[in-house]
Design a protein around this motif. Structure first.
Motif, PDB file in Angstrom:
ATOM      1  N   VAL A 188      -1.749  -4.452  -6.116  1.00 47.35           N
ATOM      2  CA  VAL A 188      -0.668  -4.934  -5.249  1.00 47.35           C
ATOM      3  C   VAL A 188      -0.747  -4.178  -3.936  1.00 47.35           C
ATOM      4  N   GLY A 189      -1.299  -4.826  -2.931  1.00 50.72           N
ATOM      5  CA  GLY A 189      -1.363  -4.204  -1.615  1.00 50.72           C
ATOM      6  C   GLY A 189      -0.505  -5.004  -0.664  1.00 50.72           C
ATOM      7  N   GLY A 190      -1.127  -5.850   0.078  1.00 51.10           N
ATOM      8  CA  GLY A 190      -0.390  -6.760   0.930  1.00 51.10           C
ATOM      9  C   GLY A 190      -0.187  -6.249   2.335  1.00 51.10           C
ATOM     10  N   GLU A 191       0.322  -7.129   3.144  1.00 47.27           N
ATOM     11  CA  GLU A 191       0.452  -6.902   4.566  1.00 47.27           C
ATOM     12  C   GLU A 191       1.394  -5.744   4.896  1.00 47.27           C
ATOM     13  N   ILE A 229      -3.785  -8.066  10.808  1.00 46.46           N
ATOM     14  CA  ILE A 229      -3.943  -9.248  11.673  1.00 46.46           C
ATOM     15  C   ILE A 229      -4.659 -10.352  10.912  1.00 46.46           C
ATOM     16  N   ASN A 230      -5.641  -9.958  10.114  1.00 45.62           N
ATOM     17  CA  ASN A 230      -6.424 -10.944   9.375  1.00 45.62           C
ATOM     18  C   ASN A 230      -5.625 -11.621   8.266  1.00 45.62           C
ATOM     19  N   TYR A 231      -4.504 -10.993   7.834  1.00 50.36           N
ATOM     20  CA  TYR A 231      -3.680 -11.640   6.818  1.00 50.36           C
ATOM     21  C   TYR A 231      -3.170 -12.977   7.344  1.00 50.36           C
ATOM     22  N   ASN A 232      -2.770 -12.975   8.589  1.00 51.14           N
ATOM     23  CA  ASN A 232      -2.308 -14.221   9.188  1.00 51.14           C
ATOM     24  C   ASN A 232      -2.172 -14.039  10.692  1.00 51.14           C
ATOM     25  N   ALA A 287       1.666 -10.739  13.637  1.00 46.16           N
ATOM     26  CA  ALA A 287       0.402 -10.247  14.185  1.00 46.16           C
ATOM     27  C   ALA A 287       0.612  -9.598  15.545  1.00 46.16           C
ATOM     28  N   ALA A 288       1.622 -10.052  16.304  1.00 48.54           N
ATOM     29  CA  ALA A 288       1.915  -9.425  17.595  1.00 48.54           C
ATOM     30  C   ALA A 288       2.285  -7.965  17.402  1.00 48.54           C
ATOM     31  N   THR A 289       3.031  -7.677  16.344  1.00 43.10           N
ATOM     32  CA  THR A 289       3.411  -6.290  16.045  1.00 43.10           C
ATOM     33  C   THR A 289       2.182  -5.441  15.787  1.00 43.10           C
ATOM     34  N   TYR A 290       1.225  -6.013  15.048  1.00 49.19           N
ATOM     35  CA  TYR A 290       0.022  -5.259  14.709  1.00 49.19           C
ATOM     36  C   TYR A 290      -0.861  -5.040  15.937  1.00 49.19           C
ATOM     37  N   LEU A 291      -0.973  -6.073  16.780  1.00 51.27           N
ATOM     38  CA  LEU A 291      -1.755  -5.917  18.017  1.00 51.27           C
ATOM     39  C   LEU A 291      -1.140  -4.845  18.906  1.00 51.27           C
ATOM     40  N   ARG A 292       0.193  -4.815  18.977  1.00 51.52           N
ATOM     41  CA  ARG A 292       0.851  -3.799  19.795  1.00 51.52           C
ATOM     42  C   ARG A 292       0.661  -2.403  19.216  1.00 51.52           C
ATOM     43  N   ALA A 293       0.668  -2.322  17.885  1.00 52.68           N
ATOM     44  CA  ALA A 293       0.432  -1.017  17.266  1.00 52.68           C
ATOM     45  C   ALA A 293      -0.990  -0.536  17.554  1.00 52.68           C
ATOM     46  N   LYS A 294      -1.955  -1.463  17.526  1.00 47.50           N
ATOM     47  CA  LYS A 294      -3.330  -1.098  17.887  1.00 47.50           C
ATOM     48  C   LYS A 294      -3.393  -0.643  19.346  1.00 47.50           C
ATOM     49  N   ALA A 295      -2.629  -1.314  20.208  1.00 49.15           N
ATOM     50  CA  ALA A 295      -2.598  -0.913  21.616  1.00 49.15           C
ATOM     51  C   ALA A 295      -2.031   0.499  21.766  1.00 49.15           C
ATOM     52  N   ASN A 296      -0.988   0.811  20.986  1.00 48.09           N
ATOM     53  CA  ASN A 296      -0.424   2.168  21.023  1.00 48.09           C
ATOM     54  C   ASN A 296      -1.455   3.209  20.601  1.00 48.09           C
ATOM     55  N   ASN A 297      -2.248   2.858  19.584  1.00 46.99           N
ATOM     56  CA  ASN A 297      -3.313   3.771  19.151  1.00 46.99           C
ATOM     57  C   ASN A 297      -4.334   3.982  20.275  1.00 46.99           C
TER      58      ASN A 297
END
Length: 384
Positions: free
Chosen positions: A257-260, A287-290, A295-305
């Motif tokens: 049980v992992g998940g997004e 992002i690849n989950y959907n 996905a916008a949240t994940y892209l922004r988190a990558k930008a923060n990194n």
């Protein structure tokens, strides 16, 4: 043979004595004992029999066990019309209508059952479920309160009552009921999970962790308690304990049980530990989950990194990608802010800021009000 079936057969017991020659209900009962419902159906189909109450019940039940929903419904409806005071056929009709998505008909029969036996807590509980599916939370709560009054020790009833109250933002009462139940029975995992959820939503992360770890040490399966385990993971995250977050994440992976949500939490934990490459890898997984709103949240988190490791061009590219996909002007502001604050490229920042104002002339949120004020001050600095 299940206890439920035995009870139903006993409730219809007097009908057995009235069986006609040819059709033998005791023979059908022998098929039930062997769980040979196909043979039972063949017997009922070829054996001459009048449509008396026992025969109709047997026919409906055998069709039900063979997943013949339409035929089962037809037989139980005949029996209900013949004798509206019998409870078993109405119970099966309610379940069949519920499975078919006909909540109104299911509720009709549960109400009939309540009228026939108002002291049966299960009927009130089942009816509450139909009210909930019909988006009538007040009625759902009223009915399940009655079920709870009749049997306050039924774990599933307490769980559903707390869920309805939680959804109605009556969290304090929901938690009081959970606590009362757990004081007398701390072995019912779903209510421990509900306690974790309520503690988390109240911001009591240490308490959520204590109850969540109790679930984990008792090997409570995360398949049916995924929300509780996700709240356990995020409780550790909110307390800035990244190693514990990753421990929960890895344990969930081992459980299949992992998940997004868990992956995103693990990505943020790695970012706290400054493991930005691993964080980015997990965010890419998210992002690849959907390619949807999250996905916008994940892209922004990558930008923060990327900003954290001073890879400003990569950060801007990620905000550009997010804007391209989701058309949220906030991403334009973030890209402009990087040009402004880190790259000291006022011309590029101006281009992003003006584009923000063009696509969002009227702010929609408090954050956008603040952003708009900042941009206007940037574009028209006050002279001292």
């Amino acid at each position: 043979m299940s206890k439920k079936l035995i009870i139903i057969l006993l409730s219809l017991g007097p009908l057995l004595a009235g069986a006609q020659e040819g059709y033998d209900p005791l023979k059908v009962l022998s098929f039930y004992k062997n769980q040979d419902y196909e043979q039972a159906l063949r017997y009922l189909t070829v054996t001459p029999a009048p449509e008396n109450e026992q025969y109709l019940f047997d026919l409906g039940y055998v069709h039900y066990m063979n997943d013949h929903a339409a035929d089962a419904t037809a037989a139980f409806l005949k029996l209900y019309q013949k004798n509206p005071n019998l409870q078993p056929p109405q119970l099966y009709l309610a379940m069949l209508y519920d499975r078919a998505g006909d909540e109104y008909s299911a509720l009709h029969h549960y109400k009939n059952l309540i009228a026939l036996d108002s002291g049966n807590y299960k009927y009130w509980h089942y009816a509450a479920g139909e009210w909930s599916k019909l988006k009538q939370p007040d009625s759902a709560i009223a009915y399940i309160r009655k079920s709870y009054t009749l049997n306050p020790t039924a774990g599933r009833v307490v769980y559903d009552l707390c869920t309805y109250l939680d959804n109605a933002r009556q969290k304090k009462e929901a938690e009081q009921l959970v606590d009362r139940f757990l004081r007398s029975d701390s072995s019912y995992f779903p209510l421990i999970g509900k306690k974790v959820d309520l503690c988390f939503s109240a911001g009591r992360y240490t308490e959520a962790i204590a109850w969540g770890e109790r679930l984990r040490t008792r090997n409570a399966s995360p398949i049916n308690l995924s929300a509780a385990y996700i709240h356990l993971l995020y409780s550790y995250l909110n307390l800035k304990q990244p190693d514990s977050v990753l421990s929960i994440y890895n344990w969930l992976l081992l459980q299949g049980v992992g998940g997004e949500s868990a992956t995103y939490g693990a990505a943020l934990a790695h970012a706290i530990k400054k493991n930005y490459a691993m964080s980015d890898s997990l965010l890419t997984e998210c992002i690849n989950y959907n390619i949807q709103e999250m996905a916008a949240t994940y892209l922004r988190a990558k930008a923060n990194n990327a900003v954290a490791v001073k890879n400003y061009s990569q950060a801007m590219a990620l905000y550009d990608t997010s804007y391209y996909i989701f058309k949220d002007p906030v991403d334009l502001f973030q890209a402009g802010r990087i040009s402004d604050n880190y790259l000291k490229n006022r011309m590029q920042a101006t281009g992003y800021y003006k584009k923000f104002l063009r696509y969002r002339p009227t702010p929609k949120t408090n954050d956008e009000v603040t952003i708009t004020r900042y941009i206007k001050e940037f574009l028209n600095p006050q002279k001292n």
